[in-house]
Enzyme design. Structure first.
Site, mmCIF file in Angstrom:
data_model
loop_
_atom_site.group_PDB
_atom_site.id
_atom_site.type_symbol
_atom_site.label_atom_id
_atom_site.label_comp_id
_atom_site.label_asym_id
_atom_site.label_seq_id
_atom_site.Cartn_x
_atom_site.Cartn_y
_atom_site.Cartn_z
ATOM 1 N N ASN A 10 -42.164 -47.906 -86.149
ATOM 2 C CA ASN A 10 -42.592 -46.560 -86.548
ATOM 3 C C ASN A 10 -41.757 -46.191 -87.769
ATOM 4 O O ASN A 10 -40.589 -45.835 -87.652
ATOM 5 C CB ASN A 10 -42.342 -45.592 -85.383
ATOM 6 C CG ASN A 10 -42.755 -44.176 -85.726
ATOM 7 O OD1 ASN A 10 -43.163 -43.888 -86.843
ATOM 8 N ND2 ASN A 10 -42.639 -43.293 -84.749
ATOM 9 N N ARG A 88 -47.089 -47.921 -86.081
ATOM 10 C CA ARG A 88 -47.674 -46.589 -85.988
ATOM 11 C C ARG A 88 -48.065 -46.152 -87.394
ATOM 12 O O ARG A 88 -47.256 -46.233 -88.326
ATOM 13 C CB ARG A 88 -46.644 -45.629 -85.417
ATOM 14 C CG ARG A 88 -47.151 -44.221 -85.405
ATOM 15 C CD ARG A 88 -46.092 -43.261 -84.986
ATOM 16 N NE ARG A 88 -46.654 -41.921 -84.983
ATOM 17 C CZ ARG A 88 -45.942 -40.823 -85.128
ATOM 18 N NH1 ARG A 88 -44.640 -40.904 -85.249
ATOM 19 N NH2 ARG A 88 -46.517 -39.652 -85.124
ATOM 20 N N HIS A 177 -51.087 -36.926 -82.811
ATOM 21 C CA HIS A 177 -50.560 -37.243 -81.461
ATOM 22 C C HIS A 177 -51.576 -38.022 -80.629
ATOM 23 O O HIS A 177 -51.498 -38.050 -79.392
ATOM 24 C CB HIS A 177 -50.181 -35.961 -80.673
ATOM 25 C CG HIS A 177 -48.983 -35.236 -81.215
ATOM 26 N ND1 HIS A 177 -48.929 -33.859 -81.319
ATOM 27 C CD2 HIS A 177 -47.801 -35.684 -81.678
ATOM 28 C CE1 HIS A 177 -47.761 -33.496 -81.808
ATOM 29 N NE2 HIS A 177 -47.060 -34.594 -82.037
ATOM 30 N N ARG A 238 -42.432 -25.629 -87.633
ATOM 31 C CA ARG A 238 -43.749 -25.362 -88.221
ATOM 32 C C ARG A 238 -44.384 -24.140 -87.569
ATOM 33 O O ARG A 238 -44.281 -23.956 -86.354
ATOM 34 C CB ARG A 238 -44.675 -26.574 -88.028
ATOM 35 C CG ARG A 238 -44.384 -27.720 -88.978
ATOM 36 C CD ARG A 238 -45.208 -28.941 -88.636
ATOM 37 N NE ARG A 238 -44.370 -29.980 -88.072
ATOM 38 C CZ ARG A 238 -44.809 -31.076 -87.456
ATOM 39 N NH1 ARG A 238 -46.101 -31.279 -87.307
ATOM 40 N NH2 ARG A 238 -43.974 -31.972 -86.991
ATOM 41 N N GLU A 382 -45.622 -43.515 -76.342
ATOM 42 C CA GLU A 382 -46.463 -43.964 -77.455
ATOM 43 C C GLU A 382 -46.188 -45.422 -77.810
ATOM 44 O O GLU A 382 -47.095 -46.160 -78.171
ATOM 45 C CB GLU A 382 -46.219 -43.059 -78.672
ATOM 46 C CG GLU A 382 -46.826 -41.674 -78.489
ATOM 47 C CD GLU A 382 -46.244 -40.630 -79.417
ATOM 48 O OE1 GLU A 382 -45.140 -40.136 -79.119
ATOM 49 O OE2 GLU A 382 -46.879 -40.302 -80.426
#
Ligand code: AMP
Length: 395
Positions: A10, A88, A177, A238, A382
């Site tokens: 990743n 990823r 996601h 965010r 993940e």
């Protein structure tokens, strides 16, 4: 030695997370991160058999980090067992609805999506190219954050703006996601004995980045993140949804440039901006427990937005078989889960406080009363999902 493991990568702009996983047994043989890449203080850290190790890399970028990683894997006797590498990739646009093997055409299509994810996709490509060079004998596969949401109907992914912006520029809701949702949705169905192809599952992935997804019959039918991962829920830094006219308002009143407002919405808003304390939910929860009313208000805004979105998704699905919490906050915060579940009592949720309080640190399970609509926690994984896809593609 049997080649039973997958190297999962990743890659960010200045970091490279990795894990070596046997997707069959789900055993994680090693995991770690190469950090501060591109600076003279680059460092490789890892954990193997519960023990931590680290090695300075000097002035190193992604390729040098992978060389360091190769040396480490060789030393630990893991290199021979690796059959493929799974990467990823954040944005696959409309080009990818599932994971695939890396080819020149695939790399070009990922490059095409750079305009949609200017910070992430270039870093992901750097990682893939470096892996091709450093591990020339191994096939590479890519797993996209956006792919799972390609099943959304047009009514859920179109923005009500001039249609030409979608047709010509690809402006639409993509969602992120996706790898987590695919894992968590299937795991929840398995735990509850549901047939995923005949199920209605709501998932709240609440980490530093947060989003929610409606999964009907194993497919995403709606999600909160949009063209970029800024839209939707309140996150660590965010904002999630705000009135888009904020851009012109702040420009006219305070002289903020486009970049300044973008930076403010991505890096200085959310839990951090509203609480004026921290982006970490734990800090705000601790303050709220000690009686800090503004901290409590921040948590309430977070939960209000989330409950509102979940309620909307429930209407779109027509039925709720389970509401699943995952991600750092979803897996650990009994306070947030209680707050959200109480707001959703109209859907038949009744919290089991004991189970809720006992479920954290990677534990999965139901947190509602018997007879209640099911609320539960599933620890996401993940990396395992990426290793499974990669193995399936390269078998
Ligand atoms: P993630 O991005 O999924 O790793 O989630 C990271 C976030 O999880 C952190 O920023 C924390 O806000 C949150 N988190 C982790 N542990 C807890 C906890 N025990 N209670 C509340 N939030 C937590």
């Amino acid at each position: 030695m049997s080649k039973d493991s997958i190297l999962v990568i990743n890659c960010g702009s200045s970091s490279l997370k990795f894990a070596v996983i046997n997707p069959g047994t789900e055993e994680e043989k090693i995991n770690g991160i190469a950090e501060r890449l591109g600076s003279s203080e680059a460092v490789l850290r890892w954990k193997i058999n519960g023990e931590k190790g680290s090695q300075t890399l000097g002035l190193a970028a992604h390729e040098a980090a992978l060389e360091g990683l190769m040396g480490l894997l060789r030393e630990e006797g893991l290199i021979e067992g690796i059959s493929a590498i799974g990467h990823r990739v954040v944005h696959g646009g409309e080009n990818f609805s599932e994971s695939c093997l890396v080819t020149d055409e695939v790399l070009e299509a990922i490059e095409d999506c750079i305009k949609l994810a200017p910070l992430h996709n270039p870093a992901n490509l750097t990682g893939i190219r470096a892996a091709q060079k450093i591990f020339p004998g191994l096939p590479n596969a890519v797993v996209f954050d956006t792919a799972f949401h390609q099943s959304m109907p047009a009514e859920a992914y179109l923005y009500p703006i001039p249609y030409s912006l979608y047709k010509e520029q690809g402006v639409r809701r993509y969602g992120f996601h996706g790898t987590s949702y695919r894992y968590v949705g299937q795991a929840a169905a398995d735990m509850l004995g549901l047939d995923i192809n005949n199920s209605n599952i709501l998932v709240a992935h609440l980490g530093n980045g947060a989003s929610a997804c409606a999964i009907k019959n194993g497919k995403s039918i709606d999600t909160t993140m949009g063209l970029t991962p800024l839209e939707g829920l309140v996150m660590g830094t965010r904002s999630g949804d705000v009135d888009p006219n904020l851009f012109s308002f702040l420009n006219k009143t305070l002289g903020y440039s486009l970049d300044e407002t973008t930076d403010m919405l991505n890096k200085k808003s959310g839990l951090l901006g509203l609480s004026e304390m921290d982006s970490d939910c734990r800090v705000i929860e601790d303050a709220a427990v000690e009686g800090n009313e503004h901290a409590q208000l921040t948590l309430d805004v977070f939960c209000h937005v989330l409950a509102e979105k979940l309620a909307g998704f429930a209407a779109a699905m027509g039925k709720i078989d389970a509401l699943v919490f995952t991600g750092g906050i979803g897996e650990n915060s009994s306070i947030i889960r209680k707050n959200v579940i109480e707001r959703l009592s109209i859907f038949g949720f009744e919290l089991n406080e004991k189970l809720n309080d006992e479920t954290f640190r990677g534990k999965s399970g139901v947190i509602t009363q018997e007879g209640s609509t099911v609320g539960m926690v599933v620890a996401t994984n993940e990396e395992l999902m990426i290793s499974r896809d990669t193995q399936a593609l390269t078998a």
